[in-house]
Design an enzyme around this catalytic site. Structure first.
Site, PDB file in Angstrom:
ATOM      1  N   LYS A  42      44.456  42.182  39.732  1.00  0.00           N
ATOM      2  CA  LYS A  42      44.557  41.663  41.112  1.00  0.00           C
ATOM      3  C   LYS A  42      44.796  42.746  42.167  1.00  0.00           C
ATOM      4  O   LYS A  42      45.345  42.493  43.237  1.00  0.00           O
ATOM      5  CB  LYS A  42      45.646  40.580  41.267  1.00  0.00           C
ATOM      6  N   HIS A 105      43.057  47.677  32.139  1.00  0.00           N
ATOM      7  CA  HIS A 105      44.356  47.572  32.823  1.00  0.00           C
ATOM      8  C   HIS A 105      45.422  48.391  32.094  1.00  0.00           C
ATOM      9  O   HIS A 105      46.594  48.344  32.455  1.00  0.00           O
ATOM     10  CB  HIS A 105      44.805  46.105  32.875  1.00  0.00           C
ATOM     11  N   SER A 135      48.445  37.340  44.858  1.00  0.00           N
ATOM     12  CA  SER A 135      47.084  37.197  44.329  1.00  0.00           C
ATOM     13  C   SER A 135      47.144  36.788  42.851  1.00  0.00           C
ATOM     14  O   SER A 135      46.426  35.887  42.410  1.00  0.00           O
ATOM     15  CB  SER A 135      46.331  38.518  44.487  1.00  0.00           C
TER      16      SER A 135
HETATM   17  P1  A3P Z   1      43.270  37.900  46.901  1.00  0.00           P
HETATM   18  O1  A3P Z   1      43.740  36.988  45.816  1.00  0.00           O
HETATM   19  O2  A3P Z   1      44.412  38.432  47.734  1.00  0.00           O
HETATM   20  O3  A3P Z   1      42.198  37.311  47.744  1.00  0.00           O
HETATM   21  P2  A3P Z   1      41.005  41.931  40.970  1.00  0.00           P
HETATM   22  O4  A3P Z   1      39.572  42.160  41.230  1.00  0.00           O
HETATM   23  O5  A3P Z   1      41.740  43.174  40.575  1.00  0.00           O
HETATM   24  O6  A3P Z   1      41.222  40.786  40.065  1.00  0.00           O
HETATM   25  O7  A3P Z   1      41.657  41.571  42.371  1.00  0.00           O
HETATM   26  C1  A3P Z   1      41.343  40.365  43.031  1.00  0.00           C
HETATM   27  C2  A3P Z   1      41.711  40.487  44.487  1.00  0.00           C
HETATM   28  O8  A3P Z   1      40.742  41.321  45.151  1.00  0.00           O
HETATM   29  C3  A3P Z   1      41.646  39.126  45.176  1.00  0.00           C
HETATM   30  O9  A3P Z   1      42.626  39.190  46.202  1.00  0.00           O
HETATM   31  C4  A3P Z   1      40.221  39.128  45.704  1.00  0.00           C
HETATM   32  O10 A3P Z   1      39.994  38.229  46.749  1.00  0.00           O
HETATM   33  C5  A3P Z   1      40.088  40.564  46.176  1.00  0.00           C
HETATM   34  N1  A3P Z   1      38.681  41.001  46.252  1.00  0.00           N
HETATM   35  C6  A3P Z   1      37.678  40.744  45.383  1.00  0.00           C
HETATM   36  N2  A3P Z   1      36.537  41.314  45.795  1.00  0.00           N
HETATM   37  C7  A3P Z   1      36.809  41.946  46.948  1.00  0.00           C
HETATM   38  C8  A3P Z   1      36.019  42.703  47.853  1.00  0.00           C
HETATM   39  N3  A3P Z   1      34.726  42.924  47.656  1.00  0.00           N
HETATM   40  N4  A3P Z   1      36.635  43.214  48.948  1.00  0.00           N
HETATM   41  C9  A3P Z   1      37.959  42.999  49.169  1.00  0.00           C
HETATM   42  N5  A3P Z   1      38.744  42.270  48.345  1.00  0.00           N
HETATM   43  C10 A3P Z   1      38.183  41.752  47.249  1.00  0.00           C
END
Ligand code: A3P
Length: 296
Positions: A42, A105, A135
């Site tokens: 996240k 991770h 998140s």
């Molecule tokens: P939020 O839950 O705050 O919206 P991961 O990819 O490590 O699982 O993290 C997910 C988080 O990154 C989520 O945050 C998601 O919305 C955000 N996210 C995914 N794609 C993104 C992008 N292209 N640009 C910015 N944030 C992004």
């Protein structure tokens, strides 16, 4: 967080990840040309995958033919540990075209030795702990990752988080492991912050390209390739793709749950000022003398 965590070498690993991680430690042989993307879940992993895949393959696949348009970034750049869990069944992973890109991770000190010892590149992304926590919580509530896991209430989960008991935590130790590795060997580890990428993606796209040894040529810059990649990988674009609206990863994770809000500071809608203070104090003590700061 309601799932079973196992403490291993100072870190709290989700029980379901332990076997895959041991398998990766045992079987994975990094090549010098590999690129390993690392993070606490996240923290922007999906975004980083899309960016690095697009940058590394820009001379092989044109942007309008990118598999990202039809596949979730986690399918295009799979997780090291989950691949290697199936390693014996998937020996062809060894022969993927270079650069092979994997995500994990795993904390720095738990990485397979060959990743640390080879010339392969590591790109780490982190995010401020309050937004990561929020998140993560939404992600858990949205997906039934383990059949019998009941998510804890937010206060209990937050308290454990502050004690370091969080998937792949302690949060601070995960970040410090990669931060220190990057300070020691900046050619090996590129350390990125989600918030910095949100503030201005362009210099980061260029920085990643330089770091993996394939900087943008003046020609490419003139043609707007940097902007095209930034746009392809933007939250709005990825989120609105058909594949990311429907579809599942490993049959249990909704593709859509990887694109929730994509904002900095959303914690304010979910956590109290007292919770934020507690984390701010923790940050000061944990990162003291490291040179690392998060603006909260
Ligand atoms: P939020 O839950 O705050 O919206 P991961 O990819 O490590 O699982 O993290 C997910 C988080 O990154 C989520 O945050 C998601 O919305 C955000 N996210 C995914 N794609 C993104 C992008 N292209 N640009 C910015 N944030 C992004």
């Amino acid at each position: 967080d309601g799932r079973r965590l196992v403490k291993y070498d100072g870190f709290w690993l989700p029980e379901i990840a332990v076997r895959p991680i041991f398998s990766a430690q045992r079987y994975f042989k990094a090549k010098d040309s590999d690129i390993i993307l690392t993070s606490i879940p996240k923290s922007g992993t999906t975004w980083l995958k899309a960016l690095v895949f697009s940058i590394a393959n820009r001379n092989v696949i044109s942007i309008d033919q990118s598999p990202l348009l039809t596949s979730h970034p986690h399918t295009v750049v799979p997780f090291l540990e989950f691949n290697l869990y199936l390693f014996q069944e998937n020996p062809h992973l060894q022969d993927l075209p270079s650069p092979r890109i994997f995500t994990t991770h795993m904390p720095f000190k738990i990485l397979p030795d060959s990743i640390r010892e080879s010339e392969c590149k590591i790109i780490y992304i982190c995010r401020n702990p309050l937004d990561q926590f929020v998140s993560h919580r939404h992600f858990l509530l949205e997906n039934k990752i383990e059949k019998d896991a009941v998510p804890l209430d937010i206060d209990a989960a937050f308290d454990l988080f502050c004690q370091g008991i969080h998937p792949f935590g302690p949060f601070w130790d995960h970040i410090l492991g990669y931060w220190n590795a990057g300070l020691k060997n900046p050619e090996k580890v590129l350390f990125l912050r989600y918030e910095d990428l949100k503030e201005d993606i362009t210099p980061h796209v260029k920085k990643i390209a330089e770091f993996i040894g394939s900087p943008f040529s003046p020609e490419e810059e003139k043609q707007g390739v940097v902007d095209q990649i930034s746009r392809l990988c933007s939250f709005e674009n990825l989120r609105n793709l058909e594949v990311n609206k429907n579809g599942y990863i490993l049959k249990v994770l909704k593709n859509s749950s990887f694109f929730r809000k994509g904002e900095v500071g959303d914690w304010i809608n979910h956590l109290t000022p007292a919770m934020a203070e507690r984390v701010k104090d923790l940050l000061v003590s944990k990162f003291d003398g490291s040179g690392l700061i998060f603006k909260i």
